[in-house]
Design a protein around this motif. Structure first.
Motif, PDB file in Angstrom:
ATOM      1  N   ALA A 149       2.757   6.073  -2.978  1.00 39.95           N
ATOM      2  CA  ALA A 149       3.874   6.881  -3.474  1.00 39.95           C
ATOM      3  C   ALA A 149       3.831   6.992  -4.995  1.00 39.95           C
ATOM      4  O   ALA A 149       4.122   8.057  -5.559  1.00 39.95           O
ATOM      5  CB  ALA A 149       5.204   6.278  -3.025  1.00 39.95           C
ATOM      6  N   VAL A 150       3.445   5.902  -5.678  1.00 39.02           N
ATOM      7  CA  VAL A 150       3.352   5.939  -7.135  1.00 39.02           C
ATOM      8  C   VAL A 150       2.230   6.888  -7.571  1.00 39.02           C
ATOM      9  O   VAL A 150       2.380   7.662  -8.520  1.00 39.02           O
ATOM     10  CB  VAL A 150       3.142   4.516  -7.699  1.00 39.02           C
ATOM     11  CG1 VAL A 150       2.785   4.551  -9.165  1.00 39.02           C
ATOM     12  CG2 VAL A 150       4.382   3.676  -7.483  1.00 39.02           C
TER      13      VAL A 150
ATOM     14  N   ILE B  62       9.416   6.706  -3.951  1.00 35.57           N
ATOM     15  CA  ILE B  62       9.066   5.373  -4.473  1.00 35.57           C
ATOM     16  C   ILE B  62      10.210   4.410  -4.227  1.00 35.57           C
ATOM     17  O   ILE B  62       9.997   3.279  -3.758  1.00 35.57           O
ATOM     18  CB  ILE B  62       8.724   5.456  -5.976  1.00 35.57           C
ATOM     19  CG1 ILE B  62       7.405   6.173  -6.184  1.00 35.57           C
ATOM     20  CG2 ILE B  62       8.657   4.064  -6.592  1.00 35.57           C
ATOM     21  CD1 ILE B  62       7.102   6.462  -7.638  1.00 35.57           C
ATOM     22  N   LEU B  63      11.421   4.831  -4.546  1.00 33.07           N
ATOM     23  CA  LEU B  63      12.572   3.935  -4.343  1.00 33.07           C
ATOM     24  C   LEU B  63      12.721   3.540  -2.879  1.00 33.07           C
ATOM     25  O   LEU B  63      12.948   2.365  -2.552  1.00 33.07           O
ATOM     26  CB  LEU B  63      13.846   4.609  -4.837  1.00 33.07           C
ATOM     27  CG  LEU B  63      13.978   4.787  -6.348  1.00 33.07           C
ATOM     28  CD1 LEU B  63      15.213   5.595  -6.665  1.00 33.07           C
ATOM     29  CD2 LEU B  63      14.032   3.444  -7.016  1.00 33.07           C
ATOM     30  N   ILE B  64      12.584   4.507  -1.991  1.00 35.01           N
ATOM     31  CA  ILE B  64      12.760   4.217  -0.568  1.00 35.01           C
ATOM     32  C   ILE B  64      11.652   3.325  -0.051  1.00 35.01           C
ATOM     33  O   ILE B  64      11.901   2.354   0.678  1.00 35.01           O
ATOM     34  CB  ILE B  64      12.845   5.533   0.232  1.00 35.01           C
ATOM     35  CG1 ILE B  64      14.126   6.269  -0.126  1.00 35.01           C
ATOM     36  CG2 ILE B  64      12.767   5.276   1.727  1.00 35.01           C
ATOM     37  CD1 ILE B  64      14.212   7.658   0.441  1.00 35.01           C
ATOM     38  N   SER B  65      10.409   3.608  -0.451  1.00 41.46           N
ATOM     39  CA  SER B  65       9.303   2.783   0.059  1.00 41.46           C
ATOM     40  C   SER B  65       9.369   1.361  -0.500  1.00 41.46           C
ATOM     41  O   SER B  65       8.991   0.409   0.179  1.00 41.46           O
ATOM     42  CB  SER B  65       7.955   3.436  -0.259  1.00 41.46           C
ATOM     43  OG  SER B  65       7.793   3.564  -1.651  1.00 41.46           O
ATOM     44  N   ARG B  66       9.875   1.199  -1.713  1.00 41.88           N
ATOM     45  CA  ARG B  66      10.050  -0.170  -2.243  1.00 41.88           C
ATOM     46  C   ARG B  66      11.103  -0.937  -1.447  1.00 41.88           C
ATOM     47  O   ARG B  66      10.935  -2.119  -1.156  1.00 41.88           O
ATOM     48  CB  ARG B  66      10.438  -0.126  -3.709  1.00 41.88           C
ATOM     49  CG  ARG B  66       9.281   0.168  -4.637  1.00 41.88           C
ATOM     50  CD  ARG B  66       9.749   0.239  -6.065  1.00 41.88           C
ATOM     51  NE  ARG B  66      10.345  -1.016  -6.488  1.00 41.88           N
ATOM     52  CZ  ARG B  66       9.725  -1.928  -7.236  1.00 41.88           C
ATOM     53  NH1 ARG B  66       8.500  -1.701  -7.630  1.00 41.88           N
ATOM     54  NH2 ARG B  66      10.321  -3.039  -7.569  1.00 41.88           N
TER      55      ARG B  66
ATOM     56  N   ASP C 215       0.817  -1.219   0.000  1.00 42.04           N
ATOM     57  CA  ASP C 215       0.000   0.000   0.000  1.00 42.04           C
ATOM     58  C   ASP C 215       0.851   1.270   0.000  1.00 42.04           C
ATOM     59  O   ASP C 215       0.552   2.226  -0.721  1.00 42.04           O
ATOM     60  CB  ASP C 215      -0.938   0.013   1.207  1.00 42.04           C
ATOM     61  CG  ASP C 215      -2.055  -1.006   1.064  1.00 42.04           C
ATOM     62  OD1 ASP C 215      -2.318  -1.419  -0.084  1.00 42.04           O
ATOM     63  OD2 ASP C 215      -2.655  -1.374   2.091  1.00 42.04           O
ATOM     64  N   GLU C 216       1.928   1.304   0.798  1.00 45.10           N
ATOM     65  CA  GLU C 216       2.713   2.541   0.848  1.00 45.10           C
ATOM     66  C   GLU C 216       3.413   2.813  -0.477  1.00 45.10           C
ATOM     67  O   GLU C 216       3.593   3.964  -0.869  1.00 45.10           O
ATOM     68  CB  GLU C 216       3.723   2.518   2.005  1.00 45.10           C
ATOM     69  CG  GLU C 216       4.763   1.434   1.924  1.00 45.10           C
ATOM     70  CD  GLU C 216       4.385   0.172   2.664  1.00 45.10           C
ATOM     71  OE1 GLU C 216       5.267  -0.678   2.829  1.00 45.10           O
ATOM     72  OE2 GLU C 216       3.232   0.041   3.061  1.00 45.10           O
TER      73      GLU C 216
END
Length: 161
Positions: A17-18, A67-71, A12-13
């Motif tokens: 972000a996307v 996005i990169l960090i949340s992935r 979900d996060e």
């Protein structure tokens, strides 16, 4: 015929972000279009559109970084030892690897891999020191009387009478 693997659903996060990144990119593209059209029309809207475009570019880069960090955070959470599903990729604790044995140091008579290279001794010309109290040639003369024969330098905090 091989069946295609089904892609997992993003956490979900990451999806949030996307969505923020797509909205910010759309905002930036609208700013670019408005700035272009207002520059053709010599309109007063060009300055606010350029500022919106600049803010949009900054926001888009921020969202892509988010996005990169949340992935990465989501991937680490999936591989955590106590994750929600036991088959989600948790690993068994790694066994400690014993250190490799070291080779013994060579003895005094052993052949070395890189023998020392003989360097010819460099002759240094003797440097004559000047007698005590004289300066070598090439130095400027001292600014005041020399210390041994002249007045002693004053020290802070001490008074002489």
């Amino acid at each position: 015929m091989p069946t295609a693997r089904r892609r997992r659903r993003l956490p979900d996060e990451v999806r949030r972000a996307v969505v923020r990144a797509v909205l910010c990119l759309a905002f930036t593209l609208v700013g670019i279009v408005v700035a272009t059209l207002s520059s053709y029309a010599d309109s007063w809207l060009m300055t606010p559109a350029l500022m919106a475009m600049g803010v949009g570019v900054f926001g888009t880069m921020w969202c892509l970084l988010e996005i990169l960090i949340s992935r990465q955070v989501a991937a680490q959470r999936m591989r955590a030892p106590n994750s929600a599903s036991p088959m989600a990729g948790s690993r068994a604790p790694a066994r400690p690897v014993p250190p490799a044995p070291r080779a013994p140091l060579p003895g005094p008579g052993a052949q070395q891999a890189y023998p020392p290279q003989p360097y010819p001794p460099q002759p240094y010309p003797p440097q004559p020191y000047p007698p005590q109290g004289q300066r070598p040639q090439g130095y400027p003369p001292p600014a005041g009387p020399p210390y041994p024969g002249g007045p002693a330098p004053r020290q802070a905090g001490l008074t002489t009478r």
